[in-house]
Design an enzyme around this catalytic site. Structure first.
Site, PDB file in Angstrom:
ATOM      1  N   ASP A 106      -3.901  -6.197   2.078  1.00 41.05           N
ATOM      2  CA  ASP A 106      -3.369  -7.130   1.077  1.00 41.05           C
ATOM      3  C   ASP A 106      -3.371  -8.555   1.621  1.00 41.05           C
ATOM      4  O   ASP A 106      -2.329  -9.143   1.928  1.00 41.05           O
ATOM      5  CB  ASP A 106      -1.957  -6.715   0.676  1.00 41.05           C
ATOM      6  CG  ASP A 106      -1.933  -5.359  -0.011  1.00 41.05           C
ATOM      7  OD1 ASP A 106      -2.989  -4.922  -0.495  1.00 41.05           O
ATOM      8  OD2 ASP A 106      -0.851  -4.730  -0.043  1.00 41.05           O
TER       9      ASP A 106
ATOM     10  N   ASP B 162      -4.192   4.515  -0.558  1.00 41.27           N
ATOM     11  CA  ASP B 162      -3.445   3.307  -0.206  1.00 41.27           C
ATOM     12  C   ASP B 162      -2.381   3.645   0.843  1.00 41.27           C
ATOM     13  O   ASP B 162      -1.951   4.798   0.979  1.00 41.27           O
ATOM     14  CB  ASP B 162      -2.792   2.721  -1.458  1.00 41.27           C
ATOM     15  CG  ASP B 162      -2.636   1.213  -1.381  1.00 41.27           C
ATOM     16  OD1 ASP B 162      -2.596   0.680  -0.264  1.00 41.27           O
ATOM     17  OD2 ASP B 162      -2.562   0.573  -2.445  1.00 41.27           O
TER      18      ASP B 162
ATOM     19  N   GLU C 225      -1.496   3.575   6.558  1.00 41.38           N
ATOM     20  CA  GLU C 225      -1.023   3.241   7.904  1.00 41.38           C
ATOM     21  C   GLU C 225       0.059   4.200   8.399  1.00 41.38           C
ATOM     22  O   GLU C 225      -0.012   4.579   9.567  1.00 41.38           O
ATOM     23  CB  GLU C 225      -0.458   1.818   7.978  1.00 41.38           C
ATOM     24  CG  GLU C 225      -1.261   0.709   7.383  1.00 41.38           C
ATOM     25  CD  GLU C 225      -1.090   0.625   5.888  1.00 41.38           C
ATOM     26  OE1 GLU C 225       0.052   0.516   5.425  1.00 41.38           O
ATOM     27  OE2 GLU C 225      -2.100   0.683   5.190  1.00 41.38           O
TER      28      GLU C 225
END
Length: 800
Positions: free
Chosen positions: A476, A403, A406
């Site tokens: 998300d 997760d 980035e």
């Protein structure tokens, strides 16, 4: 005579300059170099159809990290020739022309058909101070044909497939945005802008350009593939091939933010087994490590996960797999944080979670101190794996949910990009963060084990990430019909960026639009439709916050949403032989699983801009329902189901093929729009004539039953081929040649299905089996006219 001198210079690798129009150039072993009055240009052939272009201001040394491209230049036969003020460099596949007056480069096929041209004076270099490093902001402009369609650029949530007339300013990796500075054209060429800093892409009728904040020079690759699959193959040749995913990853996955105890996690799998609904994977989200100060310790420190070995054993005994959440950041009380901080390997900016308190909204007066790590540093990647390999890997974890790859960059300050990394400023290498982090886990696991294929689910990606066994999800996203509709072109452009594995949270992550959560009839309808779409993506995974998403949350057998979801989960499992073979087509032949219609029907201009339809594999056309049909609004916050009338949806069937309605078997002509009814458990699915589809058994998990009685559906109307791929499902023995291929050929004129000699073998292979062949027009539920064929690995044929 002059032409022969050019040839000799090229083949001998001579370095003497040749003077032309007051400009100089020289042949090289890879192509040619040229010096104009203000810039140096180098053209390098990496293969007969891949060319690298490097441009710098005169006198400036070019340096690059080369993070995405792993290919080394091939020895390529080239011919140089003089044409006025231009120099032509030709391979067997491509002709590159350099204008020695302007420095503009143009590209054409070996036969002279124009592909792409740089704009005259299209190169730009502007001085830039990158945190004390005197570097450049670089840009290059191109000129496209007026009606040319282009695709790619990674993942962006705008809802458009064709990237013409689009401007993406200052692209950086984000939660729902994945930057891949690569485009491909319907003309069959691609351009990879090899730069890792914030990048702008702009397309107008006047010009198409890439511009990046930081660069030692312009550095891009041009590739001629002839068609979309060819371009994708060239890009993967440059940046790495996609390995096989394990078979179990193509089953159904259940997830949630988050399961709070190990008993709850195991209980979800048990409930699916009790209901008889197929499931292959369960996801354990965050905080199994405890509080936020222990963020991503990569250890089970939460008291409610006190016996992780039992949890894994329980999941595996239920014939399921577990994927666990890991992050690219660490809390200040974790061992990795302390090790990396001591070695200056943490990036000092705010990331998720910002608060040490788990209350919502977060209490900002208790800062968490969580920081991302410097993934560009090889020693930091070693430390990361060291803790992962000790804290989680020994328990038999099946996959890594990476997760915030980035990573999350919260409360961003302009100076954050000045932060120093192992490879220079964060600005310089910003967009390559997910590539380096995901690659670090893949490379380390491959180095210690080949028994289990690496499987990574990641929130972000960059060019080349396909080589790391990763499936990227769209972040998300919110739950809405509009968002669902946007996922289709989003996923297609991501696939057209040469990264084949993509998915979205089934049902959407945030339920902010639905205050009544699962009690909202509109949301329940949306969930059913999203489940149907998810059936035809490379990973089928239900996930979200705000409310649980397990199938029983939507009712029971006999309830429409439950029944629709169960129906499509079962269909997914029936299609596993087709899907797994499509995965092999990706690995062996550089194919794509989610395919924009132009990939297979480029001659039909009507499909160039279709956002809502696509091919799943090379046989199934999918047109997901992305608008509510069966909900009646009664007020601002209230609605009810209304199934009193069956609604319909229109589909355009591409020209160049005939089509079959998957559900009824009705044959339809291509090049026209058709309308079919779409009750809640039906979406428009059409099979291309000439297709051969294998259907597997009905199972509760992917490997429950052998494929010894596959149903083979033949869709007549054109000749067709299909290769059934099989291996051991979850190791790397296939890389040693331990797999089998069985090729089916349909001769439409003769009405004959031929099954070739089996190629290859592997441990556990079926030596004898039955293929139940069905002439498919009678529809999905056809059980008549089945012809059983006994197959022992030797060529056979059957007349239908």
């Amino acid at each position: 005579m002059l032409k022969s001198i050019f040839k000799a210079a090229l083949y001998l690798g001579a370095a003497f300059p040749i003077i032309c129009s007051a400009q100089t150039y020289q042949p090289t072993t890879l192509g040619a170099k040229a010096v104009l009055k203000d810039q140096s240009i180098e053209i390098q052939f990496y293969s007969p159809d891949i060319v690298r272009v490097i441009k710098t201001p005169v006198g400036r040394t070019f340096r690059t990290e080369g993070l995405s491209v792993i290919k080394k230049p091939e020895q390529t036969a080239l011919k140089l020739s003089k044409r006025g003020d231009a120099v032509d460099i030709a391979s067997s596949k491509l002709k590159v022309s350099l204008d020695l007056k302007t420095g503009a480069i143009s590209y054409a096929t070996a036969k002279g058909a124009s592909l792409l041209k740089e704009k005259t004076d299209g190169a730009s270099f502007k001085p830039f101070d990158d945190a004390g490093n005197k570097t450049l902001t670089v840009a290059q402009s191109f000129v496209l044909d007026k009606d040319e369609a282009i695709y790619g650029l990674g993942q962006h949530q705008r809802g458009n497939l064709n990237q013409r007339n689009q401007v993406y300013k200052n692209m950086m990796q984000g939660n729902t945005e994945d930057v891949v500075p690569f485009i491909q054209s319907v003309k069959g060429y691609g351009v990879f802008w090899d730069n890792y800093s914030p990048t702008t892409f702009s397309d107008t009728q006047a010009e198409t350009f890439f511009s990046s904040d930081v660069g030692e020079g312009i550095d891009y690759y041009f590739m001629n593939g002839g068609n979309a699959d060819g371009v994708t193959a060239k890009m993967r040749d440059l940046t790495g091939q996609a390995p096989m995913m394990p078979l179990w990853t193509f089953g159904f996955w259940q997830s949630k933010e988050r399961y709070k105890t190990q008993d709850e996690t195991v209980g979800i799998v048990k409930k699916y087994r009790e209901l008889g609904v197929p499931l292959d994977g369960i996801v354990q989200d965050w905080q199994y490590w405890g509080n936020n100060y222990l963020w991503n310790s990569m250890e089970f420190l939460n008291v409610d996960f006190s016996n992780p070995r039992k949890m894994m054993t329980d999941v595996h005994n239920l014939n399921a797999h577990l994927m666990i959440s890991i992050w690219s950041s660490f809390g200040p009380e974790t061992k990795p944080y302390k090790d990396m901080k001591a070695k200056n390997m943490l990036l000092d900016f705010h990331t998720w979670p910002e608060s040490g308190s788990e209350l919502w909204p977060p209490k900002q007066d208790y800062p968490s101190g969580v920081r991302p790590y410097d993934v560009y540093n090889p020693e930091a990647r070693n430390i990361y794996w060291n803790y992962l390999s000790k804290g989680l890997f020994p328990f038999g974890i099946d996959g890594w949910w990476m997760d915030s790859t980035e990573p999350d960059h919260l409360s961003a300050k302009p100076t954050d990009l000045d932060i120093k990394t192992y490879l220079g400023s964060f600005r310089k290498v910003r967009n390559a963060y997910p590539l380096m982090g995901v690659g670090g886990v893949y490379d380390h696991q491959r180095a210690v084990s080949s028994d289990k294929r690496v499987f990574i689910l990641t929130r972000s990606a960059f060019a080349g990430q396909q080589r790391y066994g990763a499936n990227t999800w769209s972040g998300d996203i919110t739950s809405s019909w509009e968002t669902l509709a946007k996922q289709i072109p989003t996923g297609l452009n991501f696939s057209l960026s040469a990264i084949p594995y993509w998915n979205a949270d089934i049902g959407g992550f945030f339920l902010t639009k639905y205050p009544r959560k699962l009690q909202d009839a509109d949301y329940r309808e949306l969930y059913a439709r999203w489940m149907e779409f998810g059936t035809f993506t490379p990973l089928m995974r239900s996930h979200g916050a705000d409310a649980p998403r397990e199938i029983w949350q939507f009712g029971k057998k006999g309830d429409k949403v439950y029944d629709a979801a169960e129906k499509f989960i079962n269909l997914r499992y029936r299609l596993l032989p087709y899907i797994y073979s499509a995965s092999w087509d990706i690995t062996a032949h550089q194919s794509s699983m989610m395919r924009a219609l132009f990939m297979d029907f480029a001659a039909d201009k009507n499909v160039w801009d279709i956002n809502g339809e696509y091919m799943f594999g090379k046989s199934i056309l999918v047109n997901p329902v992305t608008k509510g049909m069966y909900t009646k609004t009664q007020g601002t916050n209230s609605n009810t189901e209304d199934f009193s009338a069956v609604k319909s949806q229109e589909t355009y069937l591409p020209a160049g093929a005939s089509w079959y309605d998957f559900w009824t078997g009705q044959k339809l002509a291509g090049g026209a729009k058709v309308t079919r009814e779409t009750p809640l458990d039906i979406i428009p699915l059409y099979i291309k004539a000439g297709s051969i589809l294998p259907f597997g058994p009905q199972v509760q998990y992917s490997s429950e039953k052998k494929w010894d009685n596959l149903e083979i559906r033949v869709y007549p109307g054109a000749d067709g081929d299909f290769t059934l791929y099989e291996d051991e499902n979850d190791n790397y023995n296939y890389e040693k040649g331990q797999y089998s291929e069985i090729t089916f050929h349909w001769d439409d004129k003769k009405g004959t299905l031929s099954i070739a000699d089996r190629k290859g073998k592997f441990k556990g292979m079926l030596n004898n089996r039955t293929f139940n062949v069905v002439l498919a027009p009678a529809g999905v539920n056809n059980s008549t006219n089945v012809k059983a064929v006994s197959y022992t690995g030797k060529k056979t044929s059957i007349k239908l």
